[in-house]
Design a protein around this motif. Structure first.
Motif, PDB file in Angstrom:
ATOM      1  N   GLY A 128      33.980  -0.055   6.790  1.00  0.00           N
ATOM      2  CA  GLY A 128      33.785  -1.452   7.113  1.00  0.00           C
ATOM      3  C   GLY A 128      34.060  -1.762   8.572  1.00  0.00           C
ATOM      4  N   PRO A 129      33.317  -1.153   9.523  1.00  0.00           N
ATOM      5  CA  PRO A 129      33.579  -1.348  10.945  1.00  0.00           C
ATOM      6  C   PRO A 129      33.377  -2.800  11.378  1.00  0.00           C
ATOM      7  N   VAL A 130      33.981  -3.163  12.484  1.00  0.00           N
ATOM      8  CA  VAL A 130      33.908  -4.537  12.979  1.00  0.00           C
ATOM      9  C   VAL A 130      32.486  -4.879  13.401  1.00  0.00           C
ATOM     10  N   GLU A 131      32.184  -6.170  13.370  1.00  0.00           N
ATOM     11  CA  GLU A 131      30.864  -6.608  13.796  1.00  0.00           C
ATOM     12  C   GLU A 131      30.657  -6.269  15.265  1.00  0.00           C
ATOM     13  N   GLY A 132      29.446  -5.818  15.558  1.00  0.00           N
ATOM     14  CA  GLY A 132      29.111  -5.438  16.923  1.00  0.00           C
ATOM     15  C   GLY A 132      29.304  -3.966  17.214  1.00  0.00           C
ATOM     16  N   THR A 133      29.784  -3.196  16.205  1.00  0.00           N
ATOM     17  CA  THR A 133      29.960  -1.756  16.405  1.00  0.00           C
ATOM     18  C   THR A 133      28.634  -1.121  16.811  1.00  0.00           C
ATOM     19  N   LEU A 134      28.689  -0.293  17.841  1.00  0.00           N
ATOM     20  CA  LEU A 134      27.513   0.384  18.379  1.00  0.00           C
ATOM     21  C   LEU A 134      27.621   1.871  18.068  1.00  0.00           C
ATOM     22  N   VAL A 135      26.600   2.403  17.389  1.00  0.00           N
ATOM     23  CA  VAL A 135      26.519   3.833  17.098  1.00  0.00           C
ATOM     24  C   VAL A 135      25.387   4.395  17.957  1.00  0.00           C
ATOM     25  N   ILE A 136      25.714   5.313  18.853  1.00  0.00           N
ATOM     26  CA  ILE A 136      24.723   5.762  19.830  1.00  0.00           C
ATOM     27  C   ILE A 136      24.767   7.269  20.007  1.00  0.00           C
ATOM     28  N   THR A 137      23.605   7.851  20.242  1.00  0.00           N
ATOM     29  CA  THR A 137      23.505   9.285  20.494  1.00  0.00           C
ATOM     30  C   THR A 137      22.433   9.541  21.546  1.00  0.00           C
ATOM     31  N   PRO A 138      22.613  10.574  22.379  1.00  0.00           N
ATOM     32  CA  PRO A 138      21.547  10.953  23.300  1.00  0.00           C
ATOM     33  C   PRO A 138      20.501  11.848  22.646  1.00  0.00           C
TER      34      PRO A 138
END
Length: 257
Positions: free
Chosen positions: A40-50
């Protein structure tokens, strides 16, 4: 996973303040959905990969992205005040934010192809995939996946392009990420504030093919028609043979020319 490429953005209120970086993954949307189930991550969590090896798009299509050259990321949102019946506005705010951003890079003829692909001229520069989980009559979480071609020069299809190809420039990904997140946050705040009329008006203003004769593919058959807009649930409204018909994402096709 510790971030080894991107910094936490300084100029947003909440988008990207919790940043999950992975050096490689199949799909950031899949990873983000797993995070929602587990913690349940906080709102706005960004998951990013190159390096996204199996990016997913609309209609089950894949998304081609050369490692280290582009944006492949997902945002976790919790639009608790948004009615489930209005979920197409998730596509609207996202596509408008990407339209705003690409236009700000001095690109002209930027259009949204329904429901949420970003085109410059006849070439696609960005794809969006919105996936959500509903609990009762509210959204428990929403994952907005974005694939944006930034510095890639060559593509496996002649209908794709990048900001670098369009402008002749090379872009710093950290700088551009921060700028893009600001555009996304601005449009998302409009959504949270209930500015649906404004969002729909802006969306229709940049919708490719609106009130323009086009050739559509319906059940494998070519049909002439004209886009009239979208209905309340986000289906495409098309005037065909003197009557208005509505289509879901997998029920009609047409090309950007």
């Amino acid at each position: 996973m510790k971030n080894t490429l991107y910094k936490i953005p300084a100029s947003t209120l909440f988008l990207g303040k919790n940043l999950v970086f992975v050096p490689e993954c199949h799909s950031t949307n899949t990873l983000a959905l797993q995070l929602c189930q587990n913690s349940g991550p906080v709102e706005g969590t960004l998951v990013i990969t190159p390096n996204q090896t199996a990016g997913r798009g609309q209609r089950g299509n894949g998304w081609e992205a050369e490692p280290g050259k582009n944006f492949t990321f997902s945002l976790i949102l919790k639009p608790t005040t948004l009615a489930v019946k209005d979920q197409f506005y998730l596509n609207i705010f996202t596509s408008l934010a990407l339209h705003d951003y690409v236009t700000a890079k001095a690109c002209t003829a930027v259009r949204v192809k329904w429901p949420n692909d970003i085109y410059v001229g006849s070439k696609k520069v960005c794809g969006i995939l919105v996936e959500s989980q509903i609990s009762g009559n509210k959204f428990s979480h929403v994952v907005v996946g974005i694939g944006l071609n930034v510095n890639q020069q060559k593509f496996g299809t002649d209908t794709a392009t990048s900001l670098s190809v369009l402008t002749g420039l090379q872009f710093d990904l950290q700088t551009e990420l921060e700028t893009l997140l600001k555009f996304l946050e601005a449009r998302y705040l409009q959504l949270r504030e209930g500015k649906m009329t404004l969002l729909m008006e802006d969306y229709l203003n940049v919708l490719y093919g609106l009130n323009t004769p086009l050739s559509f593919d319906v059940d494998g058959m070519p049909v002439e028609g004209m886009i009239a807009g979208v209905d309340e649930s986000g289906r495409l409204r098309v005037l065909m043979e003197g009557k208005e018909r509505v289509f879901g994402v997998k029920e009609v096709g047409y090309k950007v020319v």
